[in-house]
Design an enzyme around this catalytic site. Sequence first.
Site, PDB file in Angstrom:
ATOM      1  CG  ASP A 133      -1.924  -1.154   1.176  1.00  0.00           C
ATOM      2  OD1 ASP A 133      -2.315  -1.542   0.059  1.00  0.00           O
ATOM      3  OD2 ASP A 133      -2.316  -1.650   2.237  1.00  0.00           O
ATOM      4  CE  LYS A 147      -4.024  -6.124   0.356  1.00  0.00           C
ATOM      5  NZ  LYS A 147      -4.897  -5.093  -0.246  1.00  0.00           N
ATOM      6  CG  ASP A 159      -7.461  -6.535  -2.359  1.00  0.00           C
ATOM      7  OD1 ASP A 159      -8.553  -7.032  -2.697  1.00  0.00           O
ATOM      8  OD2 ASP A 159      -7.283  -5.941  -1.282  1.00  0.00           O
ATOM      9  CE  LYS A 202     -11.409  -5.112  -1.001  1.00  0.00           C
ATOM     10  NZ  LYS A 202      -9.967  -4.831  -0.960  1.00  0.00           N
ATOM     11  CG  LEU A 203     -12.319  -7.719 -10.818  1.00  0.00           C
ATOM     12  CD1 LEU A 203     -12.246  -8.742 -11.957  1.00  0.00           C
ATOM     13  CD2 LEU A 203     -11.761  -6.384 -11.275  1.00  0.00           C
ATOM     14  CG  HIS A 204     -19.439  -4.993  -7.473  1.00  0.00           C
ATOM     15  ND1 HIS A 204     -20.000  -4.063  -6.649  1.00  0.00           N
ATOM     16  CD2 HIS A 204     -20.415  -5.891  -7.728  1.00  0.00           C
ATOM     17  CE1 HIS A 204     -21.266  -4.381  -6.410  1.00  0.00           C
ATOM     18  NE2 HIS A 204     -21.535  -5.482  -7.054  1.00  0.00           N
ATOM     19  CG  ASP A 205     -18.907  -3.524 -14.374  1.00  0.00           C
ATOM     20  OD1 ASP A 205     -20.065  -3.449 -14.822  1.00  0.00           O
ATOM     21  OD2 ASP A 205     -18.031  -2.662 -14.598  1.00  0.00           O
ATOM     22  CB  THR A 245     -13.672  -5.006   7.783  1.00  0.00           C
ATOM     23  OG1 THR A 245     -12.640  -4.473   6.965  1.00  0.00           O
ATOM     24  CG2 THR A 245     -13.543  -6.505   7.835  1.00  0.00           C
ATOM     25  NE  ARG A 299      -2.390  -2.860  12.487  1.00  0.00           N
ATOM     26  CZ  ARG A 299      -2.585  -3.063  11.189  1.00  0.00           C
ATOM     27  NH1 ARG A 299      -2.391  -4.247  10.637  1.00  0.00           N
ATOM     28  NH2 ARG A 299      -2.971  -2.082  10.398  1.00  0.00           N
ATOM     29  N   GLY A 351      -0.235  -5.141   6.267  1.00  0.00           N
ATOM     30  CA  GLY A 351       0.187  -3.918   5.594  1.00  0.00           C
ATOM     31  C   GLY A 351       1.143  -3.117   6.443  1.00  0.00           C
ATOM     32  NE  ARG A 352      -2.411   0.711   8.009  1.00  0.00           N
ATOM     33  CZ  ARG A 352      -3.629   1.097   8.360  1.00  0.00           C
ATOM     34  NH1 ARG A 352      -3.857   2.356   8.675  1.00  0.00           N
ATOM     35  NH2 ARG A 352      -4.618   0.223   8.391  1.00  0.00           N
TER      36      ARG A 352
HETATM   37  O1  C5P Z   1      -2.083  -1.748   6.931  1.00  0.00           O
HETATM   38  P1  C5P Z   1      -3.019  -2.883   7.161  1.00  0.00           P
HETATM   39  O2  C5P Z   1      -2.361  -4.138   7.710  1.00  0.00           O
HETATM   40  O3  C5P Z   1      -4.242  -2.486   7.944  1.00  0.00           O
HETATM   41  O4  C5P Z   1      -3.499  -3.258   5.686  1.00  0.00           O
HETATM   42  C1  C5P Z   1      -4.440  -4.246   5.439  1.00  0.00           C
HETATM   43  C2  C5P Z   1      -4.626  -4.414   3.960  1.00  0.00           C
HETATM   44  O5  C5P Z   1      -5.736  -5.273   3.777  1.00  0.00           O
HETATM   45  C3  C5P Z   1      -4.936  -3.129   3.220  1.00  0.00           C
HETATM   46  O6  C5P Z   1      -4.405  -3.271   1.899  1.00  0.00           O
HETATM   47  C4  C5P Z   1      -6.451  -3.107   3.200  1.00  0.00           C
HETATM   48  O7  C5P Z   1      -6.966  -2.441   2.062  1.00  0.00           O
HETATM   49  C5  C5P Z   1      -6.773  -4.590   3.094  1.00  0.00           C
HETATM   50  N1  C5P Z   1      -8.084  -4.952   3.585  1.00  0.00           N
HETATM   51  C6  C5P Z   1      -8.512  -4.711   4.884  1.00  0.00           C
HETATM   52  N2  C5P Z   1      -9.757  -5.097   5.285  1.00  0.00           N
HETATM   53  C7  C5P Z   1     -10.567  -5.709   4.423  1.00  0.00           C
HETATM   54  C8  C5P Z   1     -10.147  -5.964   3.115  1.00  0.00           C
HETATM   55  C9  C5P Z   1      -8.883  -5.568   2.727  1.00  0.00           C
HETATM   56  O8  C5P Z   1      -7.786  -4.165   5.704  1.00  0.00           O
HETATM   57  N3  C5P Z   1     -11.751  -6.101   4.832  1.00  0.00           N
END
Ligand code: C5P
Length: 228
Positions: free
Chosen positions: A10, A32, A59, A61-64, A115, A176, A205-206
């Site tokens: 990200d 990802k 990732d 997230k297709l929707h059409d 979420t 986390r 991610g972070r």
């Molecule tokens: O930084 P962090 O660990 O929160 O990143 C989580 C990744 O997962 C991000 O790319 C976020 O868009 C993705 N994601 C999420 N919750 C979801 C679907 C995808 O956090 N329900």
Amino acid sequence: MKDRLIVALDLPSTAEAEAMTAQCGEVVSFYKIGLQLLPVGGMELSERLRRQGKKVFLDFKLHDIPTTVEKATRSIASRGGDLLTVHAEPPVMRAAVAGRGDDPDLKLLGVTVLTSYDDAMLTEMGYRMGARDLVMRRVEQALEAGMDGIVASPLEAAEIREKFGDGFLIVTPGIRPSWSSQDDQARAATPADALRNGATHLVVGRPVNAASDSADAARKILEEMGAA
Ligand code: C5P
């Protein structure tokens, strides 16, 4: 465990993403790429990473309408990828399965309920069930449509496994480790708990991409996963 940790790229540019993947080296094998990188060279980055032997989760997230989803999935499969998300609505998922054809690499995941939605938002949008019930319904529909798995919160994974068994992928963001900040993830779980709840893959991610030493952060998460 290496193939079960997916690090989210990200980041605003492919240059920054590649600086991070270079720093992670052999520690991380699965990345990802999402909508932030897609318009600025994300597919080309995916191809470069796959040539280096990495796996890539697209990732998008297709929707059409079904015909568009089918053609988009076919285009994506032609470029290569390991995981692709579409929204878990039956016509969308059936179209993605048709578009993927017999590509042996590309696995399809249904995004059950974002979420960021709570029960009140679902009611406002016209749904007559809460998030938990809608997640369970969509898991069932994903399996009926021939999808390879779903994206779910690590806290939903245990109930999904109990109801629907073991034969499909559960990919969980919202991870986390105890040593990292929660950021905006309200319903997070540790890497060990997510695995115990039945997740096959963890998206982080972070805690990795914002760490001063991404390779070290990923290594620590892999150790926690191994211990579980
Ligand atoms: O930084 P962090 O660990 O929160 O990143 C989580 C990744 O997962 C991000 O790319 C976020 O868009 C993705 N994601 C999420 N919750 C979801 C679907 C995808 O956090 N329900």
